[in-house]
Design a protein around this motif. Structure first.
Motif, PDB file in Angstrom:
ATOM      1  N   ASP A  16       0.827  -1.206   0.000  1.00 29.20           N
ATOM      2  CA  ASP A  16       0.000   0.000   0.000  1.00 29.20           C
ATOM      3  C   ASP A  16       0.863   1.259   0.000  1.00 29.20           C
ATOM      4  O   ASP A  16       0.554   2.232  -0.679  1.00 29.20           O
ATOM      5  CB  ASP A  16      -0.933   0.002   1.225  1.00 29.20           C
ATOM      6  N   CYS A  18       3.828   1.500  -1.230  1.00 30.55           N
ATOM      7  CA  CYS A  18       4.440   1.581  -2.556  1.00 30.55           C
ATOM      8  C   CYS A  18       3.419   2.087  -3.586  1.00 30.55           C
ATOM      9  O   CYS A  18       3.750   2.894  -4.454  1.00 30.55           O
ATOM     10  CB  CYS A  18       4.966   0.194  -2.936  1.00 30.55           C
ATOM     11  N   ARG A  19       2.189   1.629  -3.460  1.00 37.27           N
ATOM     12  CA  ARG A  19       1.155   2.076  -4.409  1.00 37.27           C
ATOM     13  C   ARG A  19       0.891   3.575  -4.254  1.00 37.27           C
ATOM     14  O   ARG A  19       0.760   4.302  -5.241  1.00 37.27           O
ATOM     15  CB  ARG A  19      -0.147   1.296  -4.209  1.00 37.27           C
ATOM     16  N   THR A  20       0.865   4.046  -3.007  1.00 39.72           N
ATOM     17  CA  THR A  20       0.669   5.485  -2.794  1.00 39.72           C
ATOM     18  C   THR A  20       1.788   6.265  -3.473  1.00 39.72           C
ATOM     19  O   THR A  20       1.557   7.270  -4.144  1.00 39.72           O
ATOM     20  CB  THR A  20       0.651   5.799  -1.272  1.00 39.72           C
ATOM     21  N   SER A  59       8.496  -4.147  -1.135  1.00 34.87           N
ATOM     22  CA  SER A  59       7.725  -3.949  -2.365  1.00 34.87           C
ATOM     23  C   SER A  59       8.525  -3.026  -3.270  1.00 34.87           C
ATOM     24  O   SER A  59       8.988  -1.964  -2.833  1.00 34.87           O
ATOM     25  CB  SER A  59       6.371  -3.300  -2.073  1.00 34.87           C
ATOM     26  N   LEU A  61       8.614  -0.837  -6.831  1.00 37.87           N
ATOM     27  CA  LEU A  61       7.792  -0.226  -7.881  1.00 37.87           C
ATOM     28  C   LEU A  61       8.472  -0.430  -9.236  1.00 37.87           C
ATOM     29  O   LEU A  61       9.651  -0.085  -9.413  1.00 37.87           O
ATOM     30  CB  LEU A  61       7.628   1.277  -7.586  1.00 37.87           C
ATOM     31  N   GLU A 122       1.120  -6.753  -8.179  1.00 39.82           N
ATOM     32  CA  GLU A 122      -0.126  -6.007  -8.378  1.00 39.82           C
ATOM     33  C   GLU A 122       0.135  -4.987  -9.486  1.00 39.82           C
ATOM     34  O   GLU A 122       1.102  -4.227  -9.414  1.00 39.82           O
ATOM     35  CB  GLU A 122      -0.554  -5.319  -7.072  1.00 39.82           C
ATOM     36  N   SER A 124      -1.218  -1.993 -12.346  1.00 35.18           N
ATOM     37  CA  SER A 124      -2.223  -0.991 -12.679  1.00 35.18           C
ATOM     38  C   SER A 124      -2.104  -0.727 -14.178  1.00 35.18           C
ATOM     39  O   SER A 124      -1.002  -0.532 -14.696  1.00 35.18           O
ATOM     40  CB  SER A 124      -1.950   0.283 -11.876  1.00 35.18           C
ATOM     41  N   ILE A 134       3.661  -3.388  -8.903  1.00 36.04           N
ATOM     42  CA  ILE A 134       4.361  -3.482  -7.621  1.00 36.04           C
ATOM     43  C   ILE A 134       4.656  -4.943  -7.368  1.00 36.04           C
ATOM     44  O   ILE A 134       3.764  -5.796  -7.414  1.00 36.04           O
ATOM     45  CB  ILE A 134       3.500  -2.900  -6.485  1.00 36.04           C
TER      46      ILE A 134
END
Ligand code: BTN
Length: 255
Positions: A16, A18-20, A59, A61, A122, A124, A134
């Motif tokens: 999470d 890393c996604r942010t 994680s 990116l 994950e 996108s 990620i």
């Protein structure tokens, strides 16, 4: 790929964080590493046991240009599992031990039939193009499972358990990042060894499998794996390629 490492004492999940950062435009190679996670997650909604200071939780990116196929997700999961196996092989070589990691399709890294580590991708998408991905990896270094959930009882292990040598999380983290970097570079090479290496490490081939997918199950014998990580399953009616799902029966239930 250049790693930009950001360390945290504790986070809910490195995925999470890393996604942010990805959504804020962070560059490829941004890597979130935590000492512990309160809500670490694995495949299919499973929790990832993440006690403090005894395992690698990270994680990375990725912004893999040119990956347009939906198989990219499977390929990145596979990349993570291979990188973990590379680390195990290096450690085994350095202590002259004979343990070898094996992969339980698609992403569980096992030693002696016990789960050591797992990778989680994950992605996108912007249309057919990957916007970012990620790659999360959890690798047990010296994890004490005595306070772990019952579901892990007798099913999980760590590097120090398997090899019976002391290993530090920072050392294993460095080895893992080097392995991820090398495997990621391979992704862009036309003669990459992914498929060959993955197939040679896959313990699932030759076993009876039941794969649960959303609302359906595929039952048969796993006969091989495609170059993009799809499991080839001979069912009583036909031969099918399975790209996702939760595997059971081939070995103990997923952790
Ligand atoms: C699996 O085997 O199901 C995948 C496990 C992946 C766990 C790692 S730990 C670091 C990163 N953060 C998470 O919440 N999950 C991944």
């Amino acid at each position: 790929m250049k790693f930009h490492i950001i360390r945290f004492a504790g986070v809910p999940s490195t995925m999470d964080v890393c996604r942010t950062m990805a959504l804020q435009g962070a560059p490829e190679g941004t890597t979130i590493i935590a000492d512990e996670q309160s809500t670490g997650r694995g495949h299919d909604g499973h929790k990832w046991y993440s006690p403090i200071g005894t395992a690698v939780y990270l994680s990375v990116l990725l912004r893999p240009s040119g990956l347009t196929s939906r198989d990219a997700h499977a390929q990145l999961t596979l990349l993570g599992a291979l990188a973990i196996c590379d680390v195990v092989e290096n450690i085994a070589g350095s202590c002259d031990c004979h343990h070898r990691a094996q992969i339980k399709w698609p992403n569980d890294v096992m030693i002696n039939g016990l789960k050591l580590a797992g990778s989680l991708a994950e992605c996108s998408w912007s249309g057919a193009q990957i916007d970012y991905a990620i790659l999360g990896i959890g690798l047990n270094v010296s994890t004490d499972f005595s306070h772990a959930p019952d579901s892990l009882n007798g099913r999980a292990t760590s590097l120090t358990n398997a090899f019976n040598i002391p290993l530090g999380v920072p050392y294993v983290t460095d080895c893992l990042l080097a392995a991820v970097e090398a495997r990621y570079a391979e992704l862009y090479s036309s003669d990459n060894n992914f498929a060959h290496d993955y197939a040679s490490l896959l313990e699932t081939v030759g076993k009876k499998v039941v794969i649960s997918q959303k609302g359906t199950t595929v039952t048969g014998v796993a006969t091989g794996v495609t170059s993009t990580g799809r499991l080839v399953v001979a069912t009583p009616k036909s031969v099918v390629e399975v790209s996702y799902g939760e595997l059971s029966d081939a070995s103990p239930p997923k952790l």
